[in-house]
Scaffold this active site. Structure first.
Site, PDB file in Angstrom:
ATOM      1  N   ASP A 293       4.550  36.807  23.056  1.00 44.96           N
ATOM      2  CA  ASP A 293       5.254  38.081  22.922  1.00 44.96           C
ATOM      3  C   ASP A 293       4.741  38.947  21.779  1.00 44.96           C
ATOM      4  O   ASP A 293       4.976  40.141  21.759  1.00 44.96           O
ATOM      5  CB  ASP A 293       6.752  37.845  22.729  1.00 44.96           C
TER       6      ASP A 293
ATOM      7  N   ASP B  84      -0.548  37.817  20.043  1.00 45.31           N
ATOM      8  CA  ASP B  84      -0.732  37.033  21.262  1.00 45.31           C
ATOM      9  C   ASP B  84      -1.578  37.771  22.293  1.00 45.31           C
ATOM     10  O   ASP B  84      -2.027  37.161  23.263  1.00 45.31           O
ATOM     11  CB  ASP B  84       0.627  36.698  21.891  1.00 45.31           C
TER      12      ASP B  84
ATOM     13  N   ASP C 280       3.513  30.358  23.196  1.00 45.46           N
ATOM     14  CA  ASP C 280       3.671  30.750  21.798  1.00 45.46           C
ATOM     15  C   ASP C 280       5.044  30.213  21.369  1.00 45.46           C
ATOM     16  O   ASP C 280       5.872  29.861  22.217  1.00 45.46           O
ATOM     17  CB  ASP C 280       3.607  32.282  21.730  1.00 45.46           C
TER      18      ASP C 280
END
Length: 662
Positions: free
Chosen positions: A559, A563, A365
């Site tokens: 995080d 996600d 991410d």
């Protein structure tokens, strides 16, 4: 708590994208030997209690070996029995008791059964020193195993020790010590210098430095000030802090971490499961082979002595005992989990250490993972009659109900108070932005594609950076540019992964193409996908999984709350545990407490080292046992060689397994 997805500008030809990733910055020894160690269940190893019985056994055993002939020549060898039988019972009682208990439960074929039969048989053919030697050296081996497990457990136990014992709560102007579990959200607690912070909360008075090493492995204290969030389990180093509790103890970071650690051993690696199955079939084969060695040669070989072949069969039983495997393999994985915890990496089970070995694709991410996730307003561009203060105030009002990092950065830049009564009909438009009524006028804030969705005229779609566009009553009001910074070790993380042979590094982001391209280039990432909605990230990970190859695995590192589905879908899901959302941390297989992307490579290295050591032990143990089984059958190996092939191999395997901690 609602989440929103903003979006950034890009070219008008493909302006349909979102602004950035969601964030919710809230944030047995299974092969149980059944021996009666005094630390089973996680208690501390008491070396004194373990060593005293060994001293007593040796005080009987040593004279017995030295004066064996004289003792043997006493009346009915009574002297020999008086020394060796007490030594045998002292050293082997736990093995005998466990073997008997397991037989009563229908679990006959295990290492305790092999040792019991072998040693009782040795006593029956009057090989008393050998019988005691087997039990004694096995007990010594168990002691070394206990020491190794204790060392492995100590790094994890350090986490358990950060559990706060009490909270100082303000009641009618006085401080009272109460259990953390009894404190409610909204209560005010006071933490003095040197005390553990008992619950997650927001500082409402004071500033200090906090020691986060128990949670993150980082030795440098972190400075905290008014308005910042502090986590349970960290230690206040300097000033007095007044903290408004934001989470119940059961929902706090430390409570979740303790749960992760305590349940880690329940998820066993495939290699551990293999050894369990292997021992289930291996042990009966050994027993019946030994029986054949004892019975058949005297029947069919001329001059074959029954006592000689029974002795060989007993040697075979001792040599074949799978202690080295049964002890060292779970210990290797336990050491891997403990070694990772020591470095601020929480692995929820040994199975994930195994999976890390096969990872050939690592997907990141962006916001909060590769970047700081700490946004700052860097540019305000008003249009159509607005000035900068007016545009910033408008943005702050529209964003006032959002906990998104970008919304918080706008509110921080504005700095003023907002009257909630001025903001009505608040609505989040997933993947686009926000709509709200401000003083009876309809205002929107969000992505460039939100402007296109609402058919709002604007003159520029090719803006670089994280951009929040604003409009009032369908008239464009301008835009605000937000900046985010790369984490210090982000580039190093990608480079290390490539040096380790990871085939692909990928970034998935909701940011626009321009930002994604810029960051991918800066970090040296192989590929990226931008302008993704949360559900589109799952589709992207599905594609990567299908192309990872038959023996390749995909790890995802994220995080935010958005996600969590991707973390769950990946072969190995990793969450940033310092500031990551609760959903991501709970879903992840591995939690990185330092929030450092470089720990991803470190986790993979620990997984690889653990697997290497485990297989070294398997191959070494089987090879040595194979050689000595052959020697035993042909009468070359005695019971002393059998002791080495059993306990010696177990000891060497244990010492090798502890290397994973380093």
């Amino acid at each position: 708590m609602k989440q929103k997805v903003h979006s950034e500008s890009s070219g008008c030809s493909n302006c349909e994208h979102d602004h950035h990733e969601n964030h919710n910055h809230a944030h047995n020894h299974d092969e149980n030997h059944n021996h009666d160690h005094n630390h089973d269940g996680g208690g501390e190893l008491n070396l004194k209690n373990e060593i005293l019985p060994l001293v007593a056994i040796l005080s009987l055993y040593a004279p017995g070996v030295i004066f064996e002939n004289q003792l043997h020549n006493t009346f009915y060898s009574i002297g020999e029995y008086l020394l060796f039988i007490p030594a045998y019972l002292l050293s082997g009682w736990s093995v005998l008791k466990t073997a008997g208990r397991n037989i009563l439960k229908g679990r006959v074929f295990d290492e305790t059964f092999l040792m019991t039969v072998a040693t009782l048989g040795a006593i029956a053919i009057h090989k008393l020193p050998e019988a005691v030697g087997v039990m004694l050296f096995y007990k010594i081996g168990e002691l070394f195993q206990d020491i190794a497990v204790s060392r492995s457990r100590s790094s994890i136990k350090a986490l358990l020790e950060v559990r706060p014992d009490y909270a100082n709560i303000q009641i009618e102007g006085e401080l009272k010590k109460v259990p953390p579990e009894t404190v409610n959200v909204g209560d005010i607690i006071v933490v003095k210098p040197g005390e553990k912070i008992p619950l997650d909360g927001e500082i409402i008075d004071g500033n200090s430095q906090v020691d986060t090493s128990a949670l993150t492995g980082e030795s440098v204290p972190r400075t905290v000030r008014l308005g910042e969030t502090v986590l349970a389990g960290t230690i206040n180093k300097m000033g007095v802090l007044s903290i408004r509790v934001t989470k119940l103890f059961d929902d706090s970071s430390i409570a979740k971490i303790l749960d992760l650690v305590q349940n880690a051993k329940s998820k066993k690696a495939e290699t551990e499961k293999f050894i369990t199955k292997f021992a289930r079939y291996y042990t009966p084969i050994v027993v019946f082979t030994s029986l054949a060695v004892a019975i058949l040669p005297p029947l069919f070989l001329t001059g074959a002595s029954s006592s000689e072949w029974v002795y060989r069969a007993l040697i075979l039983l001792v040599i074949s005992c799978p202690c080295g495997l049964v002890i060292s393999i779970p210990l290797g994985y336990f050491g891997g989990v403990g070694g990772a915890a020591k470095r601020g990496i929480l692995v929820k089970g040994s199975t994930f250490l195994d999976t890390l070995n096969e990872v050939n694709t690592v997907v990141f991410d962006k916001t909060g993972t590769l970047t700081q996730g700490v946004f700052k307003v860097v540019k305000i561009v008003p249009q159509n009659g607005y000035n900068e203060p007016e545009l910033l105030q408008l943005a702050a009002k529209v964003e006032s109900h959002s906990n998104h990092p970008i919304a918080q950065s706008i509110l921080k830049a504005y700095g003023g108070k907002i009257d909630d009564s001025e903001v009505r009909d608040y609505e989040e438009i997933a993947g686009y932005g926000i709509r709200a009524k401000i003083e009876n006028r309809v205002a929107i804030a969000g992505s460039d594609r939100l402007l296109h969705r609402e058919n709002i005229a604007h003159d520029n779609c090719q803006l670089e950076g994280t951009v929040v566009h604003l409009a009032v009553d369908n008239i464009y009001a301008g835009y605000i540019v937000i900046a985010d910074e790369l984490k210090e070790d982000a580039r190093q993380a990608i480079q290390t992964l490539k040096r380790m042979g990871i085939e692909r590094t990928v970034m998935l982001t909701g940011d626009n193409q321009a930002i994604a391209s810029q960051i991918a280039q800066q970090l040296g990432i192989d590929a990226y996908e931008a302008e993704l909605l949360p559900e589109e990230k799952v589709n992207a990970i599905e594609k990567l999984l299908s192309t990872a190859g038959k023996h390749g695995k995909v790890a995802f590192v994220g995080d935010g709350i958005n996600d969590a589905p991707v973390i769950a879908r990946a072969d190995v899901g990793m969450a940033m545990g310092g500031l990551g959302s609760d959903a991501a941390i709970e879903t992840a297989d591995i939690v990185i407490m330092t929030d450092a992307p470089s720990k991803v490579a470190e986790a993979i290295q620990i997984g690889r080292k653990t697997r290497t050591i485990v297989w070294q032990n398997i191959i070494f143990a089987l090879a040595i046992k194979g050689v000595f089984i052959g020697l035993g059958i042909f009468g070359i190996a005695t019971m002393w060689e059998a002791v080495f092939a059993d306990v010696g191999v177990a000891l060497l395997a244990i010492f090798n397994a502890t290397r994973v901690m380093k």
